[in-house]
Design an enzyme around this catalytic site. Structure first.
Site, mmCIF file in Angstrom:
data_model
loop_
_atom_site.group_PDB
_atom_site.id
_atom_site.type_symbol
_atom_site.label_atom_id
_atom_site.label_comp_id
_atom_site.label_asym_id
_atom_site.label_seq_id
_atom_site.Cartn_x
_atom_site.Cartn_y
_atom_site.Cartn_z
ATOM 1 N N VAL A 175 3.145 -5.076 6.989
ATOM 2 C CA VAL A 175 2.210 -5.790 6.133
ATOM 3 C C VAL A 175 3.008 -6.359 4.964
ATOM 4 O O VAL A 175 4.189 -6.040 4.781
ATOM 5 C CB VAL A 175 1.076 -4.876 5.614
ATOM 6 N N ALA A 176 2.370 -7.204 4.162
ATOM 7 C CA ALA A 176 3.104 -7.880 3.091
ATOM 8 C C ALA A 176 3.746 -6.894 2.113
ATOM 9 O O ALA A 176 4.871 -7.102 1.660
ATOM 10 C CB ALA A 176 2.173 -8.839 2.351
ATOM 11 N N GLU A 177 3.014 -5.830 1.761
ATOM 12 C CA GLU A 177 3.543 -4.852 0.797
ATOM 13 C C GLU A 177 3.119 -3.438 1.176
ATOM 14 O O GLU A 177 1.983 -3.215 1.609
ATOM 15 C CB GLU A 177 3.019 -5.125 -0.617
ATOM 16 N N THR A 178 4.039 -2.498 0.978
ATOM 17 C CA THR A 178 3.721 -1.078 1.041
ATOM 18 C C THR A 178 3.972 -0.482 -0.337
ATOM 19 O O THR A 178 5.041 -0.683 -0.929
ATOM 20 C CB THR A 178 4.578 -0.350 2.090
#
Length: 262
Positions: free
Chosen positions: A44-47
């Site tokens: 995903v875009a950010e963790t």
């Protein structure tokens, strides 16, 4: 080591809307290379990774490629995880981050994030970015990200990126924001990040650190309603507070799972 992973859709009131972020609570920091591998695996875009240290919650954000200095949607997702799942009781959450202390309050189902303001200034667009866009902007500004202003919402929705050219750009850790006055909101935007596994970020809270002061001044309004018009669509309620901005939105938990790392 067994870890819990929460996937949460931020800046939306419906599943499959907004921007998905993964949230991983930790007792202590893992090595950076392990957190980066986890972020890459999550895709995903950010963790977001956080360690609760009492007065402040230490928070870091990783894309599948790099650690970021600021991320709005994964901060909102972390606040949602803390308050709705982990029974966090304090009225205000204080996150210690690479961008200083960030403050989040929950009011009427909205997560109100207090972030730094980053007013963009007039700049020159590198030729590679210009050539990668099918529609040329009428204004060019920059803070962390390039901010390209367009005539109307239709142009923003119709932007197409020549990725082969776009990926030659290095704006580490920033990206390119395209924006215009909205048809049914104060302003709209889309955000693209060169050399990223996810070219278009569905909803980008940190981009609004620049969009809010810009549009607040341009429209002569302190409170604004914004939409990020990606395929997933994000809704943001914004306020200009001078050297700070308030970025508010909702969130929905998508999944809760476990994973293991050495």
């Amino acid at each position: 080591m067994e870890l819990i992973l929460y996937q949460i859709d931020a800046f939306t009131d419906t599943i499959f809307g907004g921007n998905p972020a993964c949230v991983v609570p930790l007792n202590k920091w893992l090595p950076d290379e392990i957190m980066l591998k986890i972020a890459k695996e999550n895709a995903v875009a950010e963790t977001a990774f956080f360690v609760d240290k009492g007065e402040k919650i230490h928070l870091r954000w990783f894309t599948p490629e790099i650690e970021m200095d600021l991320c709005g949607h994964a901060t909102l997702a972390t606040a949602h995880c803390l308050t709705t799942i982990l029974d966090y009781q304090k009225g205000e959450i204080v996150f210690k981050t690479l961008s200083g202390d960030l403050f989040v309050k929950v009011e009427n189902g909205q997560y109100k994030m207090n972030f730094p303001s980053r007013m963009p200034v007039v700049d020159i667009l590198p030729p590679t970015i210009s050539k990668s866009l099918n529609i040329k902007p009428k204004e060019i500004l920059k803070s962390r990200d390039y901010v390209l202003v367009y005539e109307n919402e239709t142009e923003v929705r119709n932007i197409e990126i020549d990725r082969q050219l776009f990926d030659q750009i290095n704006i580490d850790p920033g990206g390119v924001i395209v924006t215009a006055v909205g048809d049914k909101c104060d302003f709209v935007s889309r955000v693209f990040t060169p050399q990223a596994s996810i070219l278009e970020d569905p909803v980008t809270g940190s981009a609004h650190c620049s969009l809010i002061p810009f549009w607040s001044k341009r429209l002569n309004k302190k409170e604004l309603y914004a939409k990020q018009v990606s395929e997933r669509l994000g809704k943001l309620y914004c306020e200009d507070k001078g050297d700070r901005v308030i970025i508010s939105g909702q969130a929905k938990t998508y999944s809760i799972g476990k994973f293991w790392t050495e």
